[in-house]
Design an enzyme around this catalytic site. Structure first.
Site, short mmCIF file in Angstrom:
data_model
loop_
_atom_site.label_atom_id
_atom_site.label_comp_id
_atom_site.label_asym_id
_atom_site.label_seq_id
_atom_site.Cartn_x
_atom_site.Cartn_y
_atom_site.Cartn_z
N GLU A 200 5.92 -16.82 -9.57
CA GLU A 200 5.49 -15.44 -9.32
C GLU A 200 4.86 -14.79 -10.56
O GLU A 200 3.85 -14.12 -10.45
CB GLU A 200 6.69 -14.57 -8.90
CG GLU A 200 7.07 -14.64 -7.45
CD GLU A 200 8.22 -13.69 -7.13
OE1 GLU A 200 8.09 -12.93 -6.17
OE2 GLU A 200 9.24 -13.71 -7.86
N LYS B 169 10.66 -17.43 -9.08
CA LYS B 169 10.46 -16.50 -10.18
C LYS B 169 9.42 -17.02 -11.15
O LYS B 169 8.56 -16.28 -11.63
CB LYS B 169 11.79 -16.25 -10.92
CG LYS B 169 12.74 -15.35 -10.18
CD LYS B 169 12.22 -13.91 -10.14
CE LYS B 169 12.82 -13.15 -8.99
NZ LYS B 169 12.26 -13.49 -7.68
N CYS C 63 0.82 -1.21 0.00
CA CYS C 63 0.00 0.00 0.00
C CYS C 63 0.85 1.26 0.00
O CYS C 63 1.94 1.30 0.57
CB CYS C 63 -0.91 0.02 1.22
SG CYS C 63 -1.96 -1.42 1.39
N LYS D 288 5.29 -5.30 -4.22
CA LYS D 288 6.74 -5.14 -4.25
C LYS D 288 7.31 -4.98 -2.85
O LYS D 288 8.28 -5.64 -2.48
CB LYS D 288 7.10 -3.92 -5.10
CG LYS D 288 8.60 -3.68 -5.24
CD LYS D 288 9.26 -4.78 -6.06
CE LYS D 288 10.73 -4.54 -6.26
NZ LYS D 288 11.37 -5.70 -6.92
N ARG E 137 5.06 -0.85 -6.20
CA ARG E 137 4.89 -1.65 -4.98
C ARG E 137 3.87 -2.76 -5.16
O ARG E 137 3.85 -3.71 -4.41
CB ARG E 137 4.41 -0.75 -3.84
CG ARG E 137 5.46 0.21 -3.30
CD ARG E 137 4.82 1.20 -2.35
NE ARG E 137 5.82 1.95 -1.59
CZ ARG E 137 6.02 1.83 -0.29
NH1 ARG E 137 5.30 0.99 0.40
NH2 ARG E 137 6.93 2.54 0.32
N TRP F 84 -3.36 -2.71 -1.33
CA TRP F 84 -3.18 -4.14 -1.54
C TRP F 84 -4.06 -4.82 -0.51
O TRP F 84 -3.85 -4.67 0.69
CB TRP F 84 -1.72 -4.52 -1.38
CG TRP F 84 -1.40 -5.93 -1.73
CD1 TRP F 84 -1.19 -6.45 -2.98
CD2 TRP F 84 -1.24 -7.03 -0.81
NE1 TRP F 84 -0.90 -7.79 -2.89
CE2 TRP F 84 -0.92 -8.18 -1.58
CE3 TRP F 84 -1.32 -7.15 0.58
CZ2 TRP F 84 -0.70 -9.42 -1.00
CZ3 TRP F 84 -1.10 -8.39 1.15
CH2 TRP F 84 -0.80 -9.51 0.36
N HIS G 45 13.72 -39.37 -2.37
CA HIS G 45 13.02 -39.35 -1.08
C HIS G 45 11.62 -38.76 -1.19
O HIS G 45 11.06 -38.33 -0.19
CB HIS G 45 13.85 -38.59 -0.05
CG HIS G 45 15.17 -39.22 0.23
ND1 HIS G 45 15.30 -40.42 0.91
CD2 HIS G 45 16.43 -38.84 -0.10
CE1 HIS G 45 16.58 -40.74 1.01
NE2 HIS G 45 17.29 -39.80 0.40
N GLU H 159 15.15 -20.05 -5.89
CA GLU H 159 14.87 -18.72 -6.46
C GLU H 159 14.32 -18.85 -7.88
O GLU H 159 13.41 -18.12 -8.27
CB GLU H 159 16.14 -17.88 -6.44
CG GLU H 159 16.05 -16.55 -7.18
CD GLU H 159 15.05 -15.58 -6.58
OE1 GLU H 159 14.80 -14.54 -7.24
OE2 GLU H 159 14.51 -15.84 -5.49
N ASN I 5 -2.10 2.37 5.76
CA ASN I 5 -1.28 1.20 5.48
C ASN I 5 -1.13 0.40 6.76
O ASN I 5 -0.94 0.98 7.83
CB ASN I 5 0.13 1.59 5.01
CG ASN I 5 0.12 2.27 3.66
OD1 ASN I 5 -0.88 2.31 2.96
ND2 ASN I 5 1.27 2.81 3.28
N GLY I 6 -1.18 -0.93 6.66
CA GLY I 6 -0.98 -1.75 7.85
C GLY I 6 -2.20 -2.59 8.16
O GLY I 6 -3.12 -2.73 7.34
#
Length: 630
Positions: free
Chosen positions: A510, A507, A2, A625, A27, A74, A526, A503, A116-117
């Site tokens: 995402e 990616k 946000c 972000k 963001r 968000w 396994h 990673e 925000n929060g």
């Protein structure tokens, strides 16, 4: 996540608010809105589309004023629908919500607020306010703050906010204005970042608040960073800051105003289709810039007094989230292998909720692209509360909360990263963490002059080596066309390259929305081997290191089950293309720094697969972000 922008000015502030929201788009968000004090009323426009549509709505409604608040949201509480979008207005006893609520346009309410929060006790406050006659029209936790400020309002907005804040449990950054005070905005923070922007356009008496100095780039470079618990009162041409003392009494405080040149998020794309692609190709420069001032390995690269601290630490604790967690996982191999110092890597969002065994001789290292990651900041504070005071951050933003919270810092120079999926921030973090391993090794007597010179030579050659890897893009594009038709993928790595596999999987999921998992290649038998079929592409990272023969055996296990392999192999490996085996050869083996080279083609694979699937590469669904809430 946000974003907040708010202003009090003698000029029309709408273009500043809208441009501020544009600068915060990187963001990630799913709705946006602006509210203004116009002709004695509070008016607003909101949208679940992009800021560009909000701007068009504002223009169509002829909204303009000198006092306003704006927000990108968000969603946490309540779906990303227009009526849940900020700003929120109070609906007190006897007040009927405006007919424009559902469409986003409205002109009702005495108090307007952006937040925000997360307010953890919102259910309790909602029930209390309903009993007092307040009407709730959203599912958000934020609406309770607007109503609570309205309830406490008796002609002085600052006083109303001061009486409201002690009732809130959780994290917040808020900006509030009132219909009855046309040239005033009150803002406060606890657990979420907020900056004060002083002055601005010549001839205009104005002040600003924003969740990020970037939102004010081009408007003012005079920035004060509000501290935890600060409340700022903005009026025409003046402001003051108050802070609650131990008794809960608010007293006037001063915060230093600094000249901050904030980089704009509205960078030109140039020849690139997306910011993510641009940022992948900026990695050679970002790495070179991060190394620019490094003449040699020294603890003082991380701050004054670092040599004394490094000399006394017995172990390292790394706290991070997401991509930064994977960079920390790579660093564990370097710290233990080169510096020979025990290292633990913790997911920041989990660390403070379990019993751990603190050691005051621990170096606590946080990693964050933005420096505002709420989970990591909270984990850092928890570590300090346990008596671990030696703190260091590897961060991309010199003015961030993380840098201010830590005693030492290594600020990477990746530049502004707009794509939600981190690329150049990750590789520059790895550069900073590698130098940390070398500095600790030096202090502990485990780095001789010849080794230091060799490592420095490899670091300085790194930008050229990454550029050579980027030249593989056409081959990666060919693979991406195959991946775009799949719904699952498996990534394998061994040793220090296992976190790189993680990673790579992150990616891909995402931005392409393909389900992807990563495992140490030795773990195939396994459990994960049960997933392998001809429809499950298996990506393997195959550097020519001590584990290559072990990895080759794991790859044979995949082929024996009909799995199709996509292998990034160093040039001098014996892995060859054949039926069911596709190989892209890396330009050179790079020793300890190999993870930095091997992650680059994984970034390209994720990017081009997402492009082939037609997803929103720079703003993937449901993601943000800068994650500024728990």
């Amino acid at each position: 996540m946000c974003g907040i922008v708010a202003a009090v000015s003698s000029r029309n502030i709408v273009p500043v608010l809208i441009e501020g929201l544009r600068r915060l788009e990187y963001r990630g968000y799913d709705s946006c809105g602006v509210a203004l004090h116009q002709n004695g009323r509070l008016r607003r426009a909101r949208s679940t589309a992009r800021v560009a549509e909000l701007s068009a709505n504002v223009a169509a409604e002829h909204l303009e004023a000198g006092t306003g608040i704006a927000h990108t949201r968000w969603a946490t509480h309540g779906a990303p629908l227009v009526h849940n979008a900020h700003p929120h207005f109070s609906h007190g006893p006897g007040v009927v919500a405006d007919a424009g609520e559902a469409s986003g346009m409205a002109a009702s309410g005495r108090v307007g607020l952006v937040h925000n929060g997360i307010i953890e006790n919102h259910d309790e406050l909602r029930a209390e306010l309903r009993n007092k006659g307040y009407v709730f029209v959203t599912q958000t936790d934020t609406e309770v703050i607007a109503h609570l400020v309205d309830f406490h309002y008796n002609g002085d907005l600052l006083e109303a906010v001061e009486r409201t804040l002690p009732r809130l449990r959780g994290a917040y950054a808020i900006a509030v204005f009132c219909r009855d005070e046309p040239h005033r905005v009150i803002a406060a923070r606890r657990g979420s970042p907020l900056v004060l922007g002083v002055g601005g356009a010549a001839g205009a008496n104005e002040n600003f608040v924003a969740s990020d100095a970037m939102a004010l780039a081009g408007v003012t470079d005079q920035i004060a960073y509000l501290e935890e618990g600060d409340v700022v009162d903005l009026q025409l041409g003046k402001y003051w800051i108050v802070h609650a003392d131990a008794n809960g009494e608010f007293r006037r405080v001063e915060r230093p105003v600094r000249t901050v040149v904030a980089h704009t998020g509205a960078a030109e794309l140039g020849p690139y289709r997306h910011y993510m692609q641009k940022e992948i190709f900026e990695q050679p420069k970002a790495i070179a810039d991060t190394l620019d001032a490094v003449a040699g390995i020294s603890p003082e690269l991380f701050g004054d007094g670092a040599h004394r601290v490094f000399k006394g630490v017995e172990q390292v604790l790394i706290l991070a989230c997401g991509t930064s967690y994977y960079s920390g996982s790579v660093a564990k191999y370097w710290l233990e292998g080169i510096a020979r110092i025990p290292t633990a890597v913790e997911v920041a969002s989990e660390y403070r909720y379990r019993d751990s065994v603190p050691n005051p001789k621990t170096l606590v290292v946080t990693i964050s692209q933005s420096g505002e990651t709420a989970d990591t900041i909270a984990a850092l504070k928890h570590a300090r509360s346990l008596g671990m005071e030696h703190t260091l951050t590897v961060c991309n933003v010199a003015t961030s909360a993380m840098v201010r919270e830590c005693a030492m810092a290594y600020v990477t120079r990746a530049g502004v990263e707009i794509g939600v999926a981190s690329t150049k921030a990750f590789t520059t973090q790895l550069v900073g963490l590698f130098m940390l391993a070398l500095a600790l090794a030096q202090v502990r007597g485990r780095l001789d002059g010849a080794s230091e010179a060799a490592h420095l030579k490899a670091l300085r050659h790194l930008p050229v080596a990454v550029q050579s890897v980027l030249a593989l893009e056409p081959q990666v594009i060919a693979w991406s066309e195959e991946f775009a038709r799949k719904e699952n993928a498996l990534f394998l790595g061994r040793g220090v390259h296992y976190p790189i596999a993680l990673e790579g999987a992150l990616k891909l999921k995402e931005i392409s929305y393909i389900h992807a998992e990563a495992y140490p290649a030795g773990e195939l038998k396994h459990g994960p081997l049960a997933l392998v079929t001809s429809q499950m592409p298996v990506v393997a990272i195959a550097p020519n290191d001590a584990l290559l023969e072990k990895l080759e055996s794991n790859l044979h296990e995949v082929r024996a089950r009909g799995g199709e392999l996509f292998v990034f192999a160093d040039a001098d490996t014996r892995i060859e293309s054949g039926e069911g085996v596709h190989v892209i050869r890396m330009p050179e083996h790079y020793g300890a720094l190999s993870p930095i080279l091997h992650v680059v083609p994984l970034q390209l694979l994720a990017y081009h697969t997402a492009v082939a699937r037609g997803t929103d590469v720079d703003k993937p669904r449901n993601l943000a972000k800068s994650v500024t809430v728990e």
